[in-house]
Design a protein around this motif. Structure first.
Motif, PDB file in Angstrom:
ATOM      1  N   GLU A   1       0.871  -1.096   0.133  1.00 17.11           N
ATOM      2  CA  GLU A   1       0.035  -0.104   0.004  1.00 17.11           C
ATOM      3  C   GLU A   1       1.024   1.318   0.166  1.00 17.11           C
ATOM      4  O   GLU A   1       0.415   2.102  -0.623  1.00 17.11           O
ATOM      5  N   ALA A   2       2.018   1.163   0.577  1.00 14.62           N
ATOM      6  CA  ALA A   2       2.782   2.363   0.789  1.00 14.62           C
ATOM      7  C   ALA A   2       3.656   2.359  -0.617  1.00 14.62           C
ATOM      8  O   ALA A   2       3.661   3.649  -1.072  1.00 14.62           O
ATOM      9  N   GLN A   3       3.871   1.380  -1.278  1.00 14.38           N
ATOM     10  CA  GLN A   3       4.597   1.418  -2.461  1.00 14.38           C
ATOM     11  C   GLN A   3       3.411   2.140  -3.504  1.00 14.38           C
ATOM     12  O   GLN A   3       3.838   3.069  -4.536  1.00 14.38           O
ATOM     13  N   LEU A   4       2.119   1.613  -3.307  1.00 17.36           N
ATOM     14  CA  LEU A   4       1.329   1.939  -4.246  1.00 17.36           C
ATOM     15  C   LEU A   4       1.008   3.600  -4.102  1.00 17.36           C
ATOM     16  O   LEU A   4       1.096   4.411  -4.924  1.00 17.36           O
ATOM     17  N   GLU A   5       1.073   4.053  -2.837  1.00 17.68           N
ATOM     18  CA  GLU A   5       0.638   5.365  -2.477  1.00 17.68           C
ATOM     19  C   GLU A   5       2.197   6.223  -3.054  1.00 17.68           C
ATOM     20  O   GLU A   5       1.862   7.146  -3.506  1.00 17.68           O
ATOM     21  N   MET A   6       3.362   5.632  -2.886  1.00 13.96           N
ATOM     22  CA  MET A   6       4.466   6.259  -3.432  1.00 13.96           C
ATOM     23  C   MET A   6       4.209   6.172  -5.005  1.00 13.96           C
ATOM     24  O   MET A   6       4.826   7.520  -5.514  1.00 13.96           O
ATOM     25  N   GLN A   7       3.761   5.292  -5.535  1.00 15.53           N
ATOM     26  CA  GLN A   7       3.690   5.455  -7.201  1.00 15.53           C
ATOM     27  C   GLN A   7       2.841   6.625  -7.541  1.00 15.53           C
ATOM     28  O   GLN A   7       2.957   7.248  -8.333  1.00 15.53           O
ATOM     29  N   LYS A   8       1.653   6.616  -6.613  1.00 12.56           N
ATOM     30  CA  LYS A   8       0.678   7.670  -6.949  1.00 12.56           C
ATOM     31  C   LYS A   8       1.340   9.070  -6.715  1.00 12.56           C
ATOM     32  O   LYS A   8       0.813   9.969  -7.788  1.00 12.56           O
TER      33      LYS A   8
ATOM     34  N   GLU B   1       4.568   9.892  -6.948  1.00 10.24           N
ATOM     35  CA  GLU B   1       5.549  10.193  -7.910  1.00 10.24           C
ATOM     36  C   GLU B   1       4.868  10.625  -9.000  1.00 10.24           C
ATOM     37  O   GLU B   1       5.456  11.362  -9.959  1.00 10.24           O
ATOM     38  N   ALA B   2       3.561   9.912  -9.585  1.00 11.32           N
ATOM     39  CA  ALA B   2       2.994  10.246 -10.640  1.00 11.32           C
ATOM     40  C   ALA B   2       2.526  11.919 -10.525  1.00 11.32           C
ATOM     41  O   ALA B   2       2.518  12.566 -11.542  1.00 11.32           O
ATOM     42  N   GLU B   3       1.893  12.082  -9.305  1.00 10.11           N
ATOM     43  CA  GLU B   3       1.599  13.520  -8.913  1.00 10.11           C
ATOM     44  C   GLU B   3       2.604  14.342  -9.138  1.00 10.11           C
ATOM     45  O   GLU B   3       2.317  15.437  -9.656  1.00 10.11           O
ATOM     46  N   ILE B   4       3.777  14.085  -8.593  1.00 14.33           N
ATOM     47  CA  ILE B   4       5.145  14.812  -8.808  1.00 14.33           C
ATOM     48  C   ILE B   4       5.316  15.053 -10.208  1.00 14.33           C
ATOM     49  O   ILE B   4       5.570  16.251 -10.716  1.00 14.33           O
ATOM     50  N   GLN B   5       5.374  14.060 -10.942  1.00 16.04           N
ATOM     51  CA  GLN B   5       5.680  13.992 -12.561  1.00 16.04           C
ATOM     52  C   GLN B   5       4.703  15.041 -13.208  1.00 16.04           C
ATOM     53  O   GLN B   5       5.097  15.871 -13.834  1.00 16.04           O
ATOM     54  N   ARG B   6       3.435  14.992 -12.810  1.00 16.96           N
ATOM     55  CA  ARG B   6       2.443  15.775 -13.612  1.00 16.96           C
ATOM     56  C   ARG B   6       2.610  17.295 -13.238  1.00 16.96           C
ATOM     57  O   ARG B   6       2.710  17.993 -14.049  1.00 16.96           O
ATOM     58  N   LEU B   7       2.815  17.515 -11.802  1.00 17.25           N
ATOM     59  CA  LEU B   7       3.132  18.913 -11.230  1.00 17.25           C
ATOM     60  C   LEU B   7       4.416  19.440 -11.922  1.00 17.25           C
ATOM     61  O   LEU B   7       4.579  20.750 -12.417  1.00 17.25           O
ATOM     62  N   ASN B   8       5.424  18.605 -12.273  1.00 12.27           N
ATOM     63  CA  ASN B   8       6.870  18.919 -12.533  1.00 12.27           C
ATOM     64  C   ASN B   8       6.519  19.364 -14.158  1.00 12.27           C
ATOM     65  O   ASN B   8       6.861  20.226 -14.618  1.00 12.27           O
TER      66      ASN B   8
END
Length: 171
Positions: free
Chosen positions: A92-99, A101-108
């Motif tokens: 769950e933590a890894q899934l949350e981390m992936q989410k 990271e995806a949000e960070i990539q979108r914001l970047n």
């Protein structure tokens, strides 16, 4: 088991019936005269009592082994549940981390788009020099009419058209 006990009882009764004579039974300092069948039955009962003691001791050891195995099984089950919970939490933590990271990539990506818009000049100035055509050419031979155009980049969610503002300057 009951059948075996009944057969044994019938066998003991038969031996007792066939052995009714008297025997001399001696225990170190004491001597008895008893029927043979009583000596045989008492020996059988003493043997059964000794076998029962050994069986109960072995049964107690087996019960202890079973208890230890049950405790070990319970501990293993608890460890398995903890491991499953730990793996579930990690996934769950890894899934949350992936989410994230995806949000960070979108914001970047959005940030880079915004930076690109900021580095573009807010408005571009285009200067076009056009000779002035007037009927009184005598004084205006060298005069030029200057037109200045401002081109502003489109704002978000506006139409794709570029807004052009025309300013007139005369020199």
């Amino acid at each position: 088991m009951i059948v075996f006990a009944l057969l044994l009882l019938i066998l003991v009764g038969l031996v007792a019936f066939l052995n009714t004579e008297m025997i001399l039974f001696s225990l170190y300092f004491v001597t008895f005269t008893i029927p043979l069948w009583i000596a045989l039955v008492s020996t059988l009962l003493i043997g059964m009592a000794i076998a029962a003691l050994f069986a109960s001791a072995k049964g107690a050891r087996n019960r202890q082994v079973v208890r230890n195995k049950d405790n070990e099984l319970d501990r293993s089950e608890i460890e398995r549940k903890e491991a499953v919970d730990r793996v579930r939490q990690e996934s769950e933590a890894q899934l949350e981390m992936q989410k994230k990271e995806a949000e960070i990539q979108r914001l970047n990506t959005e940030l880079s788009l915004v930076k690109n818009k900021e580095t573009m000049p807010a408005s571009e100035t285009v200067i076009q020099e056009v000779p002035v055509d007037t009927s009184a050419q005598e004084n205006l031979d060298n005069d030029l009419h200057v037109e200045e155009y401002q081109v502003e980049p489109p704002e978000e969610k506006m139409s794709d058209k570029i807004r052009i503002t025309k300013k007139r300057k005369s020199q």
